[in-house]
Enzyme design. Structure first.
Site, PDB file in Angstrom:
ATOM      1  N   LYS A 144       6.453  -3.390  -3.838  1.00 37.02           N
ATOM      2  CA  LYS A 144       6.623  -1.963  -3.545  1.00 37.02           C
ATOM      3  C   LYS A 144       6.792  -1.746  -2.038  1.00 37.02           C
ATOM      4  CE  LYS A 144       1.595  -1.455  -3.422  1.00 37.02           C
ATOM      5  NZ  LYS A 144       0.399  -1.135  -4.206  1.00 37.02           N
ATOM      6  N   ARG A 172      -8.698   6.848  -9.136  1.00 35.35           N
ATOM      7  CA  ARG A 172      -7.411   7.373  -8.701  1.00 35.35           C
ATOM      8  C   ARG A 172      -6.555   7.459  -9.956  1.00 35.35           C
ATOM      9  NH1 ARG A 172      -4.389   3.485  -4.441  1.00 35.35           N
ATOM     10  NH2 ARG A 172      -4.102   2.387  -6.389  1.00 35.35           N
ATOM     11  N   TYR A 181       4.819   8.731  30.147  1.00 34.20           N
ATOM     12  CA  TYR A 181       4.422  10.114  29.882  1.00 34.20           C
ATOM     13  C   TYR A 181       2.951  10.325  30.184  1.00 34.20           C
ATOM     14  CZ  TYR A 181       8.764  10.876  27.219  1.00 34.20           C
ATOM     15  OH  TYR A 181      10.061  11.011  26.829  1.00 34.20           O
ATOM     16  N   MET A 204       8.818   7.009  22.094  1.00 33.80           N
ATOM     17  CA  MET A 204       9.540   6.890  20.837  1.00 33.80           C
ATOM     18  C   MET A 204      10.337   5.586  20.776  1.00 33.80           C
ATOM     19  SD  MET A 204      12.311   9.459  19.074  1.00 33.80           S
ATOM     20  CE  MET A 204      11.210  10.862  18.972  1.00 33.80           C
TER      21      MET A 204
HETATM   22  C1  LIG Z   1      -0.378  -2.281  -4.300  1.00 31.20           C
HETATM   23  C2  LIG Z   1      -1.105  -2.680  -5.533  1.00 31.20           C
HETATM   24  C3  LIG Z   1      -1.493  -4.013  -5.740  1.00 31.20           C
HETATM   25  C4  LIG Z   1      -1.341  -5.088  -4.681  1.00 31.20           C
HETATM   26  O1  LIG Z   1      -2.448  -5.060  -3.818  1.00 31.20           O
HETATM   27  P1  LIG Z   1      -2.616  -6.124  -2.606  1.00 31.20           P
HETATM   28  O2  LIG Z   1      -3.926  -5.786  -2.036  1.00 31.20           O
HETATM   29  O3  LIG Z   1      -1.490  -5.867  -1.675  1.00 31.20           O
HETATM   30  O4  LIG Z   1      -2.552  -7.462  -3.223  1.00 31.20           O
HETATM   31  C5  LIG Z   1      -2.062  -4.345  -6.963  1.00 31.20           C
HETATM   32  N1  LIG Z   1      -2.267  -3.400  -7.906  1.00 31.20           N
HETATM   33  C6  LIG Z   1      -1.936  -2.113  -7.734  1.00 31.20           C
HETATM   34  C7  LIG Z   1      -2.195  -1.134  -8.814  1.00 31.20           C
HETATM   35  C8  LIG Z   1      -1.355  -1.712  -6.536  1.00 31.20           C
HETATM   36  O5  LIG Z   1      -1.047  -0.426  -6.351  1.00 31.20           O
END
Ligand SMILES: *Cc1c(COP(=O)(O)O)cnc(C)c1O
Length: 372
Positions: A36, A134, A264, A312
């Protein structure tokens, strides 16, 4: 070095090595590579391929766009799990891409089934909230949700949960992962009976490296795949190799007299005559502004302090009175040079953050150069 202002070199051999390490740590469990957020800023397509080459058997993403990107790149046959809740239109696209989808409640199931063709192979993972608070269905509703999915015509192919404290190994919360594990484990046999062949999964990187009992049938690893220790320590301890190396060059080097200021707000003044280097990296590249007057970068194999306010597009560093650099020399923001090394974790610690945020923040303006 290209003509880019700065480049993030992504070592795909390291990704593959880290996948092998995690696959070994997972024992009998399969490895799902979490790619992701563009593989935490490392490039999703390339990292997915490298992880698969290292033994990963599935991929996980947060959005349908991320899944589409992988399919479009030719990752056709691999299982892709979308872990975040989907709207109806996103669900339709997810099914179109033959993705598996995590569901946490009845509405999520209904949204998915509302857009599914009558003969569609809808594959869902029931996510259970064992303490993350969550996503996930409450423990005592998990079976009802799974049964509802089956009745609605979906295939329940996964049972999953997510740990809140897998990376916390001491202090009052150190035992909470165990509690979550015990709650989750109690659920597994019923699901295995009711849904033969189901994949049970819970562990993220920290969980995988910390506790073989947490690995079940599959582990979901992100950060460790990218060579950062999920515990914030030295990645070498867990046989992980850092993947990202962010490099630039000194654009300009000038001599400063005592009391002359930089940047700055004039937040830094030379205490003595010194050489100041300007580097074409700023907060728009992902070099956080709160590293003003506190970060370090590597030049000529030594650590030099970031001085003045991060702008920036630029940062400035104090090369010291004896510096021999006069512009054009390599600068390392993340990675090693000579005997020195700066990790994403070191930068994270300076800002009260975590390595995940540091690599995710490296912006699209920074060219990703995949090597290996
Ligand atoms: C992002 C995520 C992971 C991966 O977690 P890491 O700590 O990066 O290994 C696993 N499970 C879920 C549900 C996640 O959102």
């Amino acid at each position: 070095m290209s003509d880019a202002r700065s480049s993030a070199y992504i070592d795909l051999d390291a990704v593959r090595h880290n996948a092998v390490t995690l696959d070994r740590a997972a024992g009998q469990a399969g490895l799902m590579a979490v790619v992701k957020a563009d593989a935490y800023g490392h490039g999703a397509i390339e990292c997915a391929r490298a992880a698969l080459a290292g033994g990963a058997v599935a991929l996980a993403v947060a959005s349908v766009e991320e899944a589409e990107e992988l399919r479009l790149a030719g990752l056709d046959d691999v299982t892709i799990l979308i872990m975040s809740p989907l709207t109806e239109p996103a669900g339709l696209r997810a099914l179109g891409q033959r993705c598996e989808v995590a569901i946490s409640d009845l509405p999520a199931l209904e949204r998915l089934m509302a857009v599914a063709a009558p003969d569609a192979d809808v594959r869902v993972h029931v996510e259970v909230d064992t303490g993350m608070g969550r996503l996930g269905v409450p423990l005592d509703h998990a079976l009802a949700l799974a049964d509802a999915a089956k009745i609605a015509g979906a295939h329940v192919v996964g049972l999953m949960t997510h740990f809140a404290t897998a990376d916390v190994t001491d202090g009052p919360e150190a035992g909470f992962m165990r509690e979550q594990l015990v709650r989750f484990r109690a659920l597994a046999p019923t699901f295995r009976d009711r849904f033969p062949g189901i994949t049970v999964h819970a562990a993220n990187s920290a969980g995988t490296l910390r506790d073989p009992d947490a690995c079940f049938d599959m582990v979901r690893c992100g950060i460790a795949l990218y060579g950062c220790s999920p515990f914030g320590g030295d990645p070498v301890t867990d046989d992980l190799i850092p993947v990202m190396s962010w490099r630039s060059r000194l654009s300009l080097v000038k001599h400063f007299g005592s009391r002359e200021s930089v940047g700055y707000g004039r937040t830094w003044r030379a205490a003595r005559g010194t050489w100041v280097g300007t580097i074409p990296v700023g907060y728009a590249d992902g070099f956080a502004r709160d590293l003003s007057n506190c970060g370090e970068v590597l030049v000529g194999g030594r650590r030099v302090p970031v001085i003045g306010t991060v702008s920036m597009d630029l940062i400035t560093v104090d090369l010291g009175p004896e510096a021999t650099e006069r512009g054009g020399e390599e600068v390392v923001i993340i990675g090693s040079q000579g005997r020195e090394r700066i990790t994403a974790d070191e930068i994270a610690r300076l800002r009260g953050s975590i390595s995940y945020e540091v690599t995710c923040a490296v912006s699209p303006r920074v060219a990703r150069v995949h090597v290996g």
